[in-house]
Design a protein around this motif. Structure first.
Motif, short mmCIF file in Angstrom:
data_model
loop_
_atom_site.label_atom_id
_atom_site.label_comp_id
_atom_site.label_asym_id
_atom_site.label_seq_id
_atom_site.Cartn_x
_atom_site.Cartn_y
_atom_site.Cartn_z
N GLU A 164 26.86 53.42 41.01
CA GLU A 164 25.74 54.35 40.94
C GLU A 164 24.46 53.63 40.51
O GLU A 164 23.41 53.79 41.15
CB GLU A 164 26.05 55.48 39.97
CG GLU A 164 24.93 56.48 39.84
CD GLU A 164 25.25 57.61 38.87
OE1 GLU A 164 24.28 58.23 38.39
OE2 GLU A 164 26.44 57.88 38.60
N GLU A 165 24.53 52.84 39.47
CA GLU A 165 23.34 52.14 38.98
C GLU A 165 22.80 51.16 40.02
O GLU A 165 21.60 51.04 40.21
CB GLU A 165 23.63 51.40 37.67
CG GLU A 165 23.50 52.27 36.45
CD GLU A 165 22.20 53.08 36.42
OE1 GLU A 165 21.11 52.49 36.55
OE2 GLU A 165 22.29 54.31 36.30
N ARG A 166 23.69 50.45 40.69
CA ARG A 166 23.23 49.48 41.69
C ARG A 166 22.57 50.20 42.87
O ARG A 166 21.53 49.76 43.37
CB ARG A 166 24.38 48.61 42.16
CG ARG A 166 24.80 47.62 41.06
CD ARG A 166 25.88 46.69 41.50
NE ARG A 166 27.10 47.48 41.69
CZ ARG A 166 28.10 47.13 42.48
NH1 ARG A 166 28.05 46.00 43.15
NH2 ARG A 166 29.16 47.88 42.59
N LEU A 167 23.14 51.33 43.29
CA LEU A 167 22.54 52.08 44.38
C LEU A 167 21.20 52.68 43.96
O LEU A 167 20.24 52.68 44.74
CB LEU A 167 23.49 53.17 44.87
CG LEU A 167 24.66 52.65 45.72
CD1 LEU A 167 25.77 53.69 45.82
CD2 LEU A 167 24.17 52.25 47.10
N ILE A 168 21.12 53.17 42.73
CA ILE A 168 19.85 53.72 42.23
C ILE A 168 18.78 52.62 42.24
O ILE A 168 17.65 52.84 42.68
CB ILE A 168 20.02 54.31 40.81
CG1 ILE A 168 20.90 55.56 40.85
CG2 ILE A 168 18.68 54.58 40.15
CD1 ILE A 168 20.26 56.78 41.46
N CYS A 193 12.89 61.47 42.85
CA CYS A 193 13.80 60.91 43.86
C CYS A 193 15.05 60.32 43.23
O CYS A 193 16.17 60.53 43.73
CB CYS A 193 13.08 59.83 44.68
SG CYS A 193 11.86 60.49 45.81
N LEU A 194 14.89 59.61 42.14
CA LEU A 194 16.05 58.99 41.49
C LEU A 194 16.95 60.06 40.86
O LEU A 194 18.17 59.93 40.88
CB LEU A 194 15.59 57.95 40.48
CG LEU A 194 14.79 56.79 41.11
CD1 LEU A 194 14.34 55.81 40.04
CD2 LEU A 194 15.58 56.09 42.20
N ARG A 195 16.34 61.13 40.33
CA ARG A 195 17.16 62.26 39.83
C ARG A 195 17.92 62.91 40.98
O ARG A 195 19.09 63.28 40.83
CB ARG A 195 16.29 63.29 39.11
CG ARG A 195 15.84 62.88 37.73
CD ARG A 195 15.24 64.04 36.94
NE ARG A 195 14.22 64.82 37.63
CZ ARG A 195 12.92 64.51 37.65
NH1 ARG A 195 12.48 63.42 37.00
NH2 ARG A 195 12.06 65.27 38.29
N ALA A 196 17.27 63.05 42.13
CA ALA A 196 17.93 63.65 43.29
C ALA A 196 19.14 62.81 43.71
O ALA A 196 20.19 63.36 44.04
CB ALA A 196 16.93 63.79 44.44
N LEU A 197 18.99 61.49 43.69
CA LEU A 197 20.12 60.63 44.01
C LEU A 197 21.25 60.80 43.01
O LEU A 197 22.42 60.86 43.39
CB LEU A 197 19.68 59.16 44.06
CG LEU A 197 18.94 58.73 45.31
CD1 LEU A 197 18.28 57.38 45.12
CD2 LEU A 197 19.89 58.69 46.50
N ARG A 198 20.90 60.90 41.75
CA ARG A 198 21.95 61.11 40.73
C ARG A 198 22.66 62.44 40.95
O ARG A 198 23.87 62.54 40.82
CB ARG A 198 21.37 61.02 39.33
CG ARG A 198 20.96 59.60 38.95
CD ARG A 198 20.58 59.48 37.48
NE ARG A 198 19.98 58.22 37.19
CZ ARG A 198 20.61 57.05 37.09
NH1 ARG A 198 21.90 56.99 37.28
NH2 ARG A 198 19.95 55.94 36.81
#
Length: 171
Positions: free
Chosen positions: A56-60, A158-163
């Motif tokens: 998850e962190e790497r994709l973020i 955007c990063l919250r949406a990915l999470r």
């Protein structure tokens, strides 16, 4: 991209239109070349990052680089991802063939996360396409002035949406 003409370019750079035609047979070839250079630049940025941590962190972090590129180069991003053009890669065939220099690193991280048991086993290319579509859609709305968020606020959204995507919104 709609305003690009061979005549305008020749005037801007101080050459004759025929000089441009020696390098590009037509406007479409020139537009595709610009988009390809953009993809090369973005792919270079995506590959330069040292992505550590869990999947998850790497994709973020990878998508944060993508967001930064879009916000710094809005018209190039629009040409690369949002404008119809003859040389654009198409999902799924071009993606699964490894022809997308920007989707391939995402798919590689997704597959790695699946192998490590950090992500549920599924179709890595579909997940890559979905995440990209979500982020590109948000970027399109932002570039179209459909948000009143600062760049920093928009990036955070955007990063919250990915999470949320990673964790789902269901209990």
């Amino acid at each position: 991209a709609d305003a690009v003409t061979m005549r305008r370019i020749s005037t801007a750079i101080g050459v004759t239109p025929m000089a441009i035609y020696r390098h590009y047979p037509n406007r479409a070839a020139l537009i595709n070349s610009l988009a390809d250079e953009g993809f090369d630049a973005l792919a270079s940025l995506l590959s330069d990052g040292r992505y550590t941590g869990g999947s998850e962190e790497r994709l973020i972090r990878l998508f944060d680089v993508f967001l930064g590129f879009a916000l710094e180069n809005p018209r190039l991003f629009e040409l690369m991802f949002l404008k119809p053009r003859s040389g654009a890669r198409r999902y799924p065939s071009d993606f699964k063939a490894g022809a997308s220099p920007t989707a391939s690193p995402v798919a590689a991280l997704v597959r790695e996360g699946m192998r490590a048991g950090e992500l549920r086993r599924d179709d890595a290319w579909e997940i890559t396409f979905e995440m990209g579509a979500m982020v590109q859609g948000l970027i399109m709305l932002h570039l179209g002035n459909r948000t009143s968020l600062s760049r920093t606020q928009f990036r955070s959204l955007c990063l919250r949406a990915l999470r949320r995507y990673f964790h789902g919104i269901c209990n």
